[in-house]
Design a protein around this motif. Sequence first.
Motif, PDB file in Angstrom:
ATOM      1  N   PHE A 109       0.836  -1.207   0.000  1.00 10.32           N
ATOM      2  CA  PHE A 109       0.000   0.000   0.000  1.00 10.32           C
ATOM      3  C   PHE A 109       0.871   1.259   0.000  1.00 10.32           C
ATOM      4  O   PHE A 109       0.640   2.187  -0.779  1.00 10.32           O
ATOM      5  CB  PHE A 109      -0.939  -0.010   1.216  1.00 10.32           C
ATOM      6  N   GLU A 110       1.880   1.291   0.868  1.00 11.70           N
ATOM      7  CA  GLU A 110       2.768   2.454   0.931  1.00 11.70           C
ATOM      8  C   GLU A 110       3.421   2.724  -0.426  1.00 11.70           C
ATOM      9  O   GLU A 110       3.579   3.859  -0.834  1.00 11.70           O
ATOM     10  CB  GLU A 110       3.860   2.241   1.992  1.00 11.70           C
ATOM     11  N   ARG A 111       3.805   1.671  -1.104  1.00 14.22           N
ATOM     12  CA  ARG A 111       4.532   1.853  -2.364  1.00 14.22           C
ATOM     13  C   ARG A 111       3.642   2.166  -3.560  1.00 14.22           C
ATOM     14  O   ARG A 111       4.121   2.628  -4.575  1.00 14.22           O
ATOM     15  CB  ARG A 111       5.327   0.580  -2.683  1.00 14.22           C
ATOM     16  N   THR A 112       2.351   1.846  -3.443  1.00 11.20           N
ATOM     17  CA  THR A 112       1.487   2.021  -4.633  1.00 11.20           C
ATOM     18  C   THR A 112       0.442   3.124  -4.450  1.00 11.20           C
ATOM     19  O   THR A 112      -0.324   3.384  -5.379  1.00 11.20           O
ATOM     20  CB  THR A 112       0.726   0.705  -4.962  1.00 11.20           C
ATOM     21  N   LYS A 113       0.425   3.774  -3.276  1.00 10.02           N
ATOM     22  CA  LYS A 113      -0.736   4.640  -2.995  1.00 10.02           C
ATOM     23  C   LYS A 113      -0.865   5.843  -3.932  1.00 10.02           C
ATOM     24  O   LYS A 113      -1.941   6.385  -4.074  1.00 10.02           O
ATOM     25  CB  LYS A 113      -0.768   5.059  -1.527  1.00 10.02           C
ATOM     26  N   HIS A 114       0.230   6.264  -4.572  1.00 13.86           N
ATOM     27  CA  HIS A 114       0.114   7.409  -5.485  1.00 13.86           C
ATOM     28  C   HIS A 114       0.038   6.984  -6.957  1.00 13.86           C
ATOM     29  O   HIS A 114       0.020   7.822  -7.846  1.00 13.86           O
ATOM     30  CB  HIS A 114       1.291   8.354  -5.287  1.00 13.86           C
ATOM     31  N   PRO A 119      -4.908  -0.572 -12.782  1.00 11.89           N
ATOM     32  CA  PRO A 119      -6.372  -0.491 -12.727  1.00 11.89           C
ATOM     33  C   PRO A 119      -6.977  -1.193 -11.512  1.00 11.89           C
ATOM     34  O   PRO A 119      -7.994  -0.732 -10.970  1.00 11.89           O
ATOM     35  CB  PRO A 119      -6.829  -1.151 -14.028  1.00 11.89           C
ATOM     36  N   LEU A 120      -6.367  -2.286 -11.059  1.00 14.24           N
ATOM     37  CA  LEU A 120      -6.977  -3.043  -9.952  1.00 14.24           C
ATOM     38  C   LEU A 120      -6.985  -2.261  -8.639  1.00 14.24           C
ATOM     39  O   LEU A 120      -7.751  -2.566  -7.737  1.00 14.24           O
ATOM     40  CB  LEU A 120      -6.246  -4.377  -9.743  1.00 14.24           C
ATOM     41  N   LEU A 121      -6.109  -1.247  -8.538  1.00 18.92           N
ATOM     42  CA  LEU A 121      -6.026  -0.501  -7.266  1.00 18.92           C
ATOM     43  C   LEU A 121      -6.676   0.875  -7.337  1.00 18.92           C
ATOM     44  O   LEU A 121      -6.602   1.665  -6.389  1.00 18.92           O
ATOM     45  CB  LEU A 121      -4.556  -0.360  -6.832  1.00 18.92           C
ATOM     46  N   LEU A 127      -6.223  -0.361   0.235  1.00 19.31           N
ATOM     47  CA  LEU A 127      -5.554  -1.253   1.203  1.00 19.31           C
ATOM     48  C   LEU A 127      -6.362  -2.538   1.393  1.00 19.31           C
ATOM     49  O   LEU A 127      -5.806  -3.642   1.417  1.00 19.31           O
ATOM     50  CB  LEU A 127      -5.323  -0.540   2.546  1.00 19.31           C
ATOM     51  N   GLN A 128      -7.696  -2.397   1.491  1.00 16.27           N
ATOM     52  CA  GLN A 128      -8.533  -3.588   1.637  1.00 16.27           C
ATOM     53  C   GLN A 128      -8.458  -4.458   0.381  1.00 16.27           C
ATOM     54  O   GLN A 128      -8.389  -5.696   0.468  1.00 16.27           O
ATOM     55  CB  GLN A 128      -9.995  -3.188   1.935  1.00 16.27           C
ATOM     56  N   THR A 129      -8.425  -3.816  -0.781  1.00 10.19           N
ATOM     57  CA  THR A 129      -8.287  -4.569  -2.039  1.00 10.19           C
ATOM     58  C   THR A 129      -6.984  -5.361  -2.028  1.00 10.19           C
ATOM     59  O   THR A 129      -6.950  -6.544  -2.406  1.00 10.19           O
ATOM     60  CB  THR A 129      -8.265  -3.592  -3.248  1.00 10.19           C
ATOM     61  N   ILE A 130      -5.915  -4.706  -1.582  1.00  8.65           N
ATOM     62  CA  ILE A 130      -4.612  -5.378  -1.538  1.00  8.65           C
ATOM     63  C   ILE A 130      -4.673  -6.572  -0.582  1.00  8.65           C
ATOM     64  O   ILE A 130      -4.211  -7.667  -0.898  1.00  8.65           O
ATOM     65  CB  ILE A 130      -3.494  -4.381  -1.101  1.00  8.65           C
ATOM     66  N   MET A 134      -4.205 -10.309  -1.787  1.00  6.00           N
ATOM     67  CA  MET A 134      -3.021 -11.000  -1.264  1.00  6.00           C
ATOM     68  C   MET A 134      -3.397 -12.340  -0.634  1.00  6.00           C
ATOM     69  O   MET A 134      -2.681 -13.326  -0.771  1.00  6.00           O
ATOM     70  CB  MET A 134      -2.330 -10.104  -0.237  1.00  6.00           C
ATOM     71  N   GLU A 135      -4.546 -12.349   0.046  1.00  5.23           N
ATOM     72  CA  GLU A 135      -4.991 -13.584   0.686  1.00  5.23           C
ATOM     73  C   GLU A 135      -5.206 -14.675  -0.375  1.00  5.23           C
ATOM     74  O   GLU A 135      -4.841 -15.830  -0.193  1.00  5.23           O
ATOM     75  CB  GLU A 135      -6.289 -13.307   1.432  1.00  5.23           C
ATOM     76  N   GLU A 136      -5.770 -14.242  -1.473  1.00  4.96           N
ATOM     77  CA  GLU A 136      -6.062 -15.175  -2.559  1.00  4.96           C
ATOM     78  C   GLU A 136      -4.783 -15.546  -3.323  1.00  4.96           C
ATOM     79  O   GLU A 136      -4.565 -16.698  -3.701  1.00  4.96           O
ATOM     80  CB  GLU A 136      -7.051 -14.440  -3.482  1.00  4.96           C
ATOM     81  N   ARG A 137      -3.908 -14.563  -3.495  1.00  4.04           N
ATOM     82  CA  ARG A 137      -2.746 -14.781  -4.355  1.00  4.04           C
ATOM     83  C   ARG A 137      -1.527 -15.364  -3.657  1.00  4.04           C
ATOM     84  O   ARG A 137      -0.712 -16.052  -4.301  1.00  4.04           O
ATOM     85  CB  ARG A 137      -2.334 -13.442  -4.981  1.00  4.04           C
ATOM     86  N   GLY A 138      -1.392 -15.064  -2.360  1.00  4.49           N
ATOM     87  CA  GLY A 138      -0.172 -15.474  -1.638  1.00  4.49           C
ATOM     88  C   GLY A 138       0.217 -16.926  -1.888  1.00  4.49           C
ATOM     89  O   GLY A 138       1.348 -17.214  -2.322  1.00  4.49           O
TER      90      GLY A 138
END
Length: 172
Positions: A109-114, A119-121, A127-130, A134-138
């Motif tokens: 989140f810190e690295r992508t917030k700007h 498109p996914l973010l 943050l909730q999307t991430i 992540m839960e699904e992708r990890g």
Amino acid sequence: MSNIVLIGFMGSGKTTVGIRLSYLLRRTFLDTDKLAEKEMGMTISEAFATKGEPYFRDTETSVLKKLIENEDNKIIATGGGLPMRAENAALLKELGMVFYLKASPETIFERTKHDTKRPLLQNDHPLQTIRDLMEERGPKYENAAQYIIEVDRKDFKTVLSEIEKIVREEKS
Ligand code: S3P
């Protein structure tokens, strides 16, 4: 094949680490996002908006197959969603040594917030999307990878030297 392949979530550092690794090991750097954009003739954002996500995902698989046919000894960064297809995960193993750059949702989140190019973010609760993604992708990243590199609270130099050490050990 002896490509070095970097996988992981958006913002985990695949491109930055990949470019630096390419200088360090004197190997060409390639990025599946850039190759997909070239193949589609449009940006990823445009593809999601006008053709839909499945069109982009099919292009990623096609890019991966072409890399297997044509490339060796390269450093290859991959789009964050690419290892999600079981077919792609198998193709990644054919392509080379696969490193998963593992980061927590907070780091991502810190690295992508700007960022505006993913498109996914682009929504009101990134943050909730991430966290959800992540839960699904990890587990899928972990399955697709040969090596897991934790990147939280590490600078790029540290991440780089961990990967370099593994690559040199594999070679010797
Ligand atoms: C995506 C990650 C992006 C890009 C696309 C979709 C994903 O690549 O392929 O926006 O599904 O995680 P990066 O991981 O290089 O940002």
